[in-house]
Design an enzyme around this catalytic site. Structure first.
Site, PDB file in Angstrom:
ATOM      1  N   GLY A   1     -19.965  19.094 -37.693  1.00 37.18           N
ATOM      2  CA  GLY A   1     -20.557  20.319 -37.166  1.00 37.18           C
ATOM      3  C   GLY A   1     -21.943  20.068 -36.601  1.00 37.18           C
TER       4      GLY A   1
ATOM      5  N   ARG B   1     -24.648  22.116 -32.929  1.00 37.25           N
ATOM      6  CA  ARG B   1     -25.552  23.259 -32.813  1.00 37.25           C
ATOM      7  C   ARG B   1     -26.175  23.579 -34.160  1.00 37.25           C
ATOM      8  NH1 ARG B   1     -22.927  28.270 -34.157  1.00 37.25           N
ATOM      9  NH2 ARG B   1     -20.806  27.924 -34.893  1.00 37.25           N
TER      10      ARG B   1
ATOM     11  N   TYR C   1     -17.819  33.022 -49.053  1.00 35.40           N
ATOM     12  CA  TYR C   1     -18.805  32.011 -48.676  1.00 35.40           C
ATOM     13  C   TYR C   1     -19.526  31.469 -49.912  1.00 35.40           C
ATOM     14  CZ  TYR C   1     -22.599  29.888 -45.924  1.00 35.40           C
ATOM     15  OH  TYR C   1     -23.494  29.018 -45.349  1.00 35.40           O
TER      16      TYR C   1
ATOM     17  N   LYS D   1     -19.513  27.609 -51.313  1.00 37.59           N
ATOM     18  CA  LYS D   1     -20.746  26.845 -51.414  1.00 37.59           C
ATOM     19  C   LYS D   1     -21.039  26.418 -52.852  1.00 37.59           C
ATOM     20  CE  LYS D   1     -21.726  26.742 -47.058  1.00 37.59           C
ATOM     21  NZ  LYS D   1     -21.741  25.473 -46.312  1.00 37.59           N
TER      22      LYS D   1
ATOM     23  N   ILE E   1     -32.232  30.327 -42.787  1.00 30.58           N
ATOM     24  CA  ILE E   1     -32.726  29.421 -41.756  1.00 30.58           C
ATOM     25  C   ILE E   1     -32.428  30.038 -40.389  1.00 30.58           C
ATOM     26  CG2 ILE E   1     -32.630  27.089 -40.816  1.00 30.58           C
ATOM     27  CD1 ILE E   1     -33.598  27.203 -43.735  1.00 30.58           C
TER      28      ILE E   1
END
Length: 249
Positions: free
Chosen positions: A14, A17, A157, A161, A190
């Protein structure tokens, strides 16, 4: 000892970007040859390759489905064929499909769990044998502070994680005797193209919850990854480093 990656070959999943791109460029800046994988945008991936090559480093881009184990094997086999070894693997590929649990579809759950967890398994497993043969390596898995603290609307998610943290500790214990280290970076909020869509009100709320009082920058995550990729972290394995401005403190 200086923070240098001279002579190291690296792979960032990934990496076309956002945080992945910043990581790839940072590794190259410190002297590494860098391969990246990407899902869709060949133009973005090729731009990253071009930027790395302008630094005088080797670069490769692979379009690959992160959940396909055979494709992970093909990517790493190609790197080994061309560069001879793989020193550093950064598992960064991941997706979000947020929803409250009462509204979350089975598909939203399955897609996030499968993409975010199986991709870690695929590339970590594919990298294990060549790293064992080379008697060393560093694997850095990108998790999230929500894997530590949880977050409303992100049960899928957060679960994925959190799973990455558990996986990394197990992997670190299994392969430490071969001088292969595995660690986790857990970013907080972020600023990336993806988070830009959340709006100013959400951003202000996040800033209020963060002791440092601001959102993070992608390069700040990349700096932490570079440390774990380098020999400066040679006695660190199985660790989770939060890059979150104190959010999950």
């Amino acid at each position: 000892m200086s923070l240098s990656l001279e002579g190291k070959t690296t792979l960032v999943t990934g990496g076309s970007r956002g945080i992945g791109r910043s990581i790839a460029l940072k590794l190259a800046e410190l002297g590494a040859d860098v391969a990246i994988t990407y899902a869709r945008s060949a133009d973005a991936a090729n731009k990253v390759v071009s930027e790395i090559e302008k630094m005088g480093r080797k670069a490769k881009a692979f379009q690959a489905d992160a959940v396909d184990f055979s494709q992970a094997e093909e990517v790493i086999s190609s790197i080994l064929e061309d560069w001879g070894k793989l020193d550093v693997l950064v598992n960064n590929a991941g997706i979000t499909k947020d929803n409250l649990i009462l509204r979350m579809s089975e598909e939203q759950w399955d897609d996030v769990i499968t993409t975010n967890l199986k991709s870690i398994f695929n590339y970590s497993k594919a990298a294990a044998k060549p790293m064992m043969k080379n008697r060393g390596g560093s694997i850095i898995n990108i998790s999230s502070v929500v894997g530590i603290s949880g977050n409303a609307g992100q049960s899928n998610y957060s679960a994925s994680k959190a799973g990455i943290i558990g996986f990394t500790k197990s992997y670190a214990k299994e392969l430490a005797s071969r001088n292969i280290r595995a660690n986790v970076i857990a970013p907080g909020y972020i600023i990336t193209d993806m988070t830009d869509q959340l709006g100013e009100k959400v951003l202000e709320g996040i800033k209020a919850e963060t002791p440092l009082g601001r959102a993070g920058e992608a390069h700040e995550v990349a700096d932490a990854v570079a440390f774990l990729a380098s020999d400066m972290s040679s006695y660190i394995t199985g660790e989770t480093i939060r890059v979150d401005g104190g959010m999950a403190m």
